[in-house]
Design an enzyme around this catalytic site. Structure first.
Site, PDB file in Angstrom:
ATOM      1  N   ASP A   1      42.606 -31.266 -53.544  1.00 60.76           N
ATOM      2  CA  ASP A   1      41.020 -31.696 -53.322  1.00 60.76           C
ATOM      3  C   ASP A   1      40.726 -31.428 -54.583  1.00 60.76           C
ATOM      4  O   ASP A   1      40.716 -31.056 -55.413  1.00 60.76           O
ATOM      5  CB  ASP A   1      40.070 -31.624 -52.188  1.00 60.76           C
ATOM      6  CG  ASP A   1      38.606 -31.752 -52.571  1.00 60.76           C
ATOM      7  OD1 ASP A   1      38.748 -32.813 -51.838  1.00 60.76           O
ATOM      8  OD2 ASP A   1      38.288 -30.883 -52.042  1.00 60.76           O
TER       9      ASP A   1
ATOM     10  N   ASP B   1      36.118 -31.977 -55.632  1.00 56.22           N
ATOM     11  CA  ASP B   1      35.216 -30.749 -54.990  1.00 56.22           C
ATOM     12  C   ASP B   1      35.125 -29.975 -54.601  1.00 56.22           C
ATOM     13  O   ASP B   1      35.032 -30.209 -53.091  1.00 56.22           O
ATOM     14  CB  ASP B   1      34.096 -32.727 -54.712  1.00 56.22           C
ATOM     15  CG  ASP B   1      34.097 -33.242 -55.645  1.00 56.22           C
ATOM     16  OD1 ASP B   1      33.809 -33.414 -56.571  1.00 56.22           O
ATOM     17  OD2 ASP B   1      33.597 -34.796 -54.836  1.00 56.22           O
TER      18      ASP B   1
END
Length: 244
Positions: free
Chosen positions: A17, A19
């Protein structure tokens, strides 16, 4: 997968991922959401921040418009949210503790990809500013054919592009939304951040407070093949190949 089996397992690909996992940008999303809500006369709440965490920015825009009781302003608030976020990231691009080290170790034993709910240009910019872009072969974000997290699409697509079955790949995630998506894709999940609730804990195969924890780097370093100098140099030149 038991802890013992996880520590002895080498993933065929690692999908991160962005963020809150690679980049310390989740706080920028929080600040951007707060700024937009205030601009439209709403008071941000902790409950709203938790509800919006990890969601696609268009879904955040919809939630903000609902909070302001102005569903007709969904597009305006979504566009403003993205503008404010970009401004904040450009002013302060920061990686999460331990993330660069894990990336640089993992790229030596597996193809890497990013699966994010952010727009492609935002992910590209963040990783470029952090000096990590060349480590990732693929960046997968939602589009007309790929649904955002918590749907599994971005992770399924990332594994396919890396040429592996999702069950042979590792996802690195920090949000419940993302952990749901990775687990639904059939991937093993390394969760990172504050200790989660029972739902997230049940979905993740391993959870750490930070990627900076020595056990994380130790696990990754142990997967790096032992090579002589000539082979290592050749491997390093190929590891940064980009095909996105």
């Amino acid at each position: 997968m038991t802890a013992h089996r996880f520590f002895s397992w080498t993933p065929a690909a690692v999908v991160f991922d962005c963020d809150g996992t690679l980049m310390d940008t989740e706080r920028h999303w929080v600040d951007a959401r707060d700024m937009v809500l205030r601009e439209y006369g709403c008071t941000p709440s902790a409950e709203f921040s938790e509800q919006a965490r990890g969601l696609h920015y268009t879904e955040c825009g919809r939630l903000m418009a609902e909070a302001a009781d102005r569903p007709d302003l969904t597009k305006d608030m979504t566009d403003t949210l993205l503008d404010r976020f970009r401004e904040l990231v450009a002013a302060n691009p920061t990686t999460m503790p331990g993330a660069p080290e894990l990336v640089h170790s993992a790229v030596q034993f597996a193809p890497l990809a990013v699966a994010s709910n952010c727009p492609l240009e935002v992910v590209e910019s963040c990783l470029g500013l952090a000096g990590l872009r060349e480590c990732f072969r693929h960046i997968v974000v939602p589009d007309a054919a790929i649904r955002p997290k918590p749907h599994p699409d971005v992770y399924v697509t990332a594994a396919r592009l890396c040429g592996v079955d999702p069950g042979d790949a590792l996802a690195v995630e920090d949000s419940h939304c993302g952990v749901q998506a990775a687990a639904a894709a059939g991937m093993r999940v390394l969760g990172v951040g504050a200790q989660p609730g029972e739902k997230e804990q049940a979905l993740a195969d391993w959870w750490v407070d930070s990627l900076e924890e020595p056990t994380v780097q130790g696990w990754a370093d142990a997967r790096i093949p032992t090579q002589d100098t000539g082979q290592a140099d050749a491997g390093a030149s190929g590891a940064g190949a980009i095909d996105s």
